[in-house]
Write an enzyme that holds these catalytic residues in place. Structure first.
Site, short mmCIF file in Angstrom:
data_model
loop_
_atom_site.label_atom_id
_atom_site.label_comp_id
_atom_site.label_asym_id
_atom_site.label_seq_id
_atom_site.Cartn_x
_atom_site.Cartn_y
_atom_site.Cartn_z
N ARG A 7 0.81 -1.21 0.00
CA ARG A 7 0.00 0.00 0.00
C ARG A 7 0.85 1.27 0.00
O ARG A 7 0.31 2.37 0.07
CB ARG A 7 -0.87 -0.01 1.25
N ARG A 50 -21.49 -0.87 1.55
CA ARG A 50 -20.85 -2.18 1.73
C ARG A 50 -21.31 -2.82 3.05
O ARG A 50 -21.38 -2.16 4.08
CB ARG A 50 -19.33 -2.01 1.74
N ARG A 87 -18.75 -1.99 8.44
CA ARG A 87 -17.45 -1.79 9.09
C ARG A 87 -17.37 -0.39 9.72
O ARG A 87 -17.88 0.57 9.16
CB ARG A 87 -16.32 -1.94 8.06
N ARG A 136 -9.54 7.86 3.92
CA ARG A 136 -8.89 6.72 3.26
C ARG A 136 -8.56 7.04 1.81
O ARG A 136 -7.54 6.62 1.30
CB ARG A 136 -9.77 5.49 3.37
P1 ADP Z 1 -10.50 -1.32 1.76
O1 ADP Z 1 -10.89 -2.72 1.32
O2 ADP Z 1 -11.69 -0.46 1.92
O3 ADP Z 1 -9.46 -0.70 0.89
P2 ADP Z 1 -8.89 -2.59 3.76
O4 ADP Z 1 -9.68 -3.69 4.36
O5 ADP Z 1 -7.89 -2.98 2.70
O6 ADP Z 1 -9.89 -1.49 3.21
O7 ADP Z 1 -8.11 -1.80 4.87
C1 ADP Z 1 -8.75 -1.33 6.04
C2 ADP Z 1 -7.71 -0.65 6.92
O8 ADP Z 1 -6.74 -1.62 7.34
C3 ADP Z 1 -6.90 0.45 6.25
O9 ADP Z 1 -7.57 1.70 6.28
C4 ADP Z 1 -5.63 0.43 7.12
O10 ADP Z 1 -5.85 1.08 8.37
C5 ADP Z 1 -5.44 -1.05 7.40
N1 ADP Z 1 -4.59 -1.68 6.36
C6 ADP Z 1 -4.97 -2.61 5.45
N2 ADP Z 1 -3.94 -2.97 4.67
C7 ADP Z 1 -2.87 -2.24 5.08
C8 ADP Z 1 -1.51 -2.14 4.65
N3 ADP Z 1 -1.04 -2.86 3.62
N4 ADP Z 1 -0.70 -1.28 5.32
C9 ADP Z 1 -1.15 -0.57 6.35
N5 ADP Z 1 -2.41 -0.59 6.79
C10 ADP Z 1 -3.28 -1.42 6.16
P1 ADP Z 2 -12.19 -2.95 -1.94
O1 ADP Z 2 -11.71 -4.27 -1.43
O2 ADP Z 2 -11.42 -2.47 -3.14
O3 ADP Z 2 -12.27 -1.92 -0.87
P2 ADP Z 2 -14.80 -4.27 -2.16
O4 ADP Z 2 -14.53 -5.49 -2.97
O5 ADP Z 2 -15.00 -4.44 -0.72
O6 ADP Z 2 -13.68 -3.15 -2.48
O7 ADP Z 2 -16.09 -3.57 -2.81
C1 ADP Z 2 -16.64 -2.37 -2.26
C2 ADP Z 2 -18.18 -2.43 -2.37
O8 ADP Z 2 -18.55 -2.32 -3.75
C3 ADP Z 2 -18.80 -3.74 -1.87
O9 ADP Z 2 -20.02 -3.42 -1.24
C4 ADP Z 2 -19.04 -4.55 -3.15
O10 ADP Z 2 -20.16 -5.43 -3.02
C5 ADP Z 2 -19.30 -3.47 -4.18
N1 ADP Z 2 -18.77 -3.79 -5.52
C6 ADP Z 2 -17.60 -4.40 -5.83
N2 ADP Z 2 -17.44 -4.49 -7.17
C7 ADP Z 2 -18.53 -3.90 -7.72
C8 ADP Z 2 -18.96 -3.68 -9.09
N3 ADP Z 2 -18.21 -4.06 -10.14
N4 ADP Z 2 -20.13 -3.05 -9.28
C9 ADP Z 2 -20.88 -2.65 -8.20
N5 ADP Z 2 -20.55 -2.83 -6.92
C10 ADP Z 2 -19.38 -3.45 -6.67
#
Ligand code: ADP
Ligand code: ADP
Length: 220
Positions: A94, A132, A165, A176
């Site tokens: 990241r 989500r 979440r 973010r």
């Molecule tokens: P999203 O799917 O919405 O991008 P994540 O589940 O990947 O969110 O991440 C949620 C939180 O977990 C981030 O905002 C950060 O605080 C922490 N996190 C996840 N991956 C990393 C990483 N590679 N380095 C540092 N913090 C991380």
């Molecule tokens: P990230 O891991 O990048 O943070 P997620 O996979 O958790 O993203 O997806 C974020 C939200 O968008 C979830 O609620 C998921 O169901 C929805 N989503 C993911 N892909 C699509 C798509 N192609 N079209 C519409 N909604 C989507």
């Protein structure tokens, strides 16, 4: 280099782009495990481990957990037997420090295979994140409108409770996105320069994005 080449897919994209959704589908299609640092932190948080307690403060703010902790956690995860053929990286690396550490980890196995960038507009990503819903037990991700479960509030896969979440409310999402543009977006140029970046249109349906990603992974 080891005689066993592995496949490491690094999914890039803003929070909400669909990385987790796509990683889970790629896992089913390829047998390579999804390695989601966010999921590992949330698992630790649920189980009240020292790592979970440390991560919580950063996650609540939408900031990154410190690199040393995160990198060590990924090193341990990649040594587990299910990662023997590679992994689908979701949310790691990241920033540039994590990217260089990751490249060192995977260098003996042929390095990063491909880094797909899932492109989605900011407005769409905010709609996606605020709608989500995540399964408390297995982490499967749904969306209230775009990808609803069969029964409201209940996971299709294991009947677990779906929850929003703590970091999926609009104020944290904006931070973010800020953190993404400042710290993670440089990875786009980093992987492009190495000939590993491929852009994917993330505004398409979940199935259409999956087909595009699978085509990329299969030719690696
Ligand atoms: P999203 O799917 O919405 O991008 P994540 O589940 O990947 O969110 O991440 C949620 C939180 O977990 C981030 O905002 C950060 O605080 C922490 N996190 C996840 N991956 C990393 C990483 N590679 N380095 C540092 N913090 C991380
Ligand atoms: P990230 O891991 O990048 O943070 P997620 O996979 O958790 O993203 O997806 C974020 C939200 O968008 C979830 O609620 C998921 O169901 C929805 N989503 C993911 N892909 C699509 C798509 N192609 N079209 C519409 N909604 C989507």
């Amino acid at each position: 280099m080891s005689d066993r080449k592995r496949t490491y897919v690094v999914l890039l994209g803003v929070p909400g782009a669909g990385k987790g959704t796509q990683a889970k589908l790629l896992e089913q299609a390829t047998g390579l495990p999804q390695v989601s640092t966010g999921d590992i932190f949330r698992y630790n948080l649920k189980n009240q481990t020292a790592l979970g307690v440390l991560a919580k403060g950063y996650m609540d703010q939408g900031s990154l957990v410190p690199d040393d902790v995160t990198i060590r956690m990924v090193e341990d995860r990649l040594q587990m037997p299910d990662c023997a053929k590679g992994a689908i990286m979701d949310g790691f690396p990241r920033n540039l420090v994590q990217a260089t550490a990751f490249e060192q980890m995977v260098a003996p196995y042929g390095g990063v295979s491909v880094a797909p960038l899932i492109n989605v507009e900011d407005d769409e990503t905010i709609r996606r994140i605020t709608g989500r819903r995540t399964c408390r037990t297995c982490g499967t991700v749904y969306h209230l409108i775009f990808n609803p479960p069969l029964v409201e509030g209940v996971c299709d896969k294991d009947g677990g409770e779906l929850y929003q979440r703590d970091d999926d409310y609009e104020a944290t999402v904006r931070n973010r996105l800020f953190v993404y543009y400042k710290q993670t977006a440089p990875l786009v140029g980093y992987f492009y320069a190495k000939g590993l970046l491929t852009e994917v249109d993330g505004s398409k349906s979940i199935d259409a994005v999956q087909a595009d990603l699978l085509a990329l992974v299969k030719c690696k």
